[in-house]
Scaffold this motif. Sequence first.
Motif: not given
Length: 304
Positions: A207-224
């Motif tokens: 569950i922690y792993r999935q949360r870390a991945r989802e957070r990274a995905l959101r940050q990538l979209h925001a950065l782009a």
Amino acid sequence: MAQPGPILVATDFSGHARHAATRAARLAHDTRSALTLMHVLPAPPVTKIREWLGASSAREQKVCDEARRQLRQLASELTSVRRVEFDIEAAAGSAPDEIVRAAERVDARLLVLGARGAGFLRRLVLGTTSQRLVRRTDRPLLVVRQTAARSYRRVLVAVDFSPHSRDALILARRVAPDARLVILTVFDVPFEGKLRFAGVDEAIVEIYRQRARERALRQLHALAHEAGLSPAQWELCVVEGNASRRIVEQEQSRDCDLVVLTPHGQSAAADLLLGSVTRHVLVEGHVDVLLSTRMPGQPIRPWE
């Protein structure tokens, strides 16, 4: 739009340094930038000549003249296939010192080096002097290790969401305006080892792993979005593990021809991309590497 700035390429006239000069000429042509070709005579031989024959000896002058002749010949060969304005610089001494001085003199917007030179460039890129150069300049540094048969088509940009990440994307677009960007971030599960040691259930760790991945995905979209990229210009890549290994793996599996790194990130390892990661990518990777060296608070130099 700001006027294009000069590109400075350092060469020791080896085959790999020739790749760097060819890439620099292609970039200068594509961006309508002036090109400066530079050669640094190693300090020890010049010092010996001065000790034996005097500071103004004909032998030292002959060595310098030969370096300038080779620079002019190289410039002539490059400009015969690329329409580029060029200048030449010959110096003697410490390679990092002389390159930084020349870059300041011509106000270079990009420094270009070969990855496997025969002499000072090999020590410059793979030794401790490369770190000296990165620390002493805020100018982007392109390390070339492949032939410049075409413009960059796919660029892997490694980001960690520090303030430098947006700069890396902007720099990638300037150096490779027509390339597709693969924006990569490497994540891990915070305190995963301690969680396992404490006997935390594997399902909870996942569950922690999935949360870390989802957070990274959101940050990538925001950065782009912050960098002004359209969906057609980029694709995301979120992987878990060791940054050094994952960068090289994704560079190869996604068929990229340029990797962009930011030496001053905020990752857990204090030397991320300035030390071990940069060296690993340079040694184990197969493509060119572009280092964004701007420190926080410094303005981005206009080069587009």
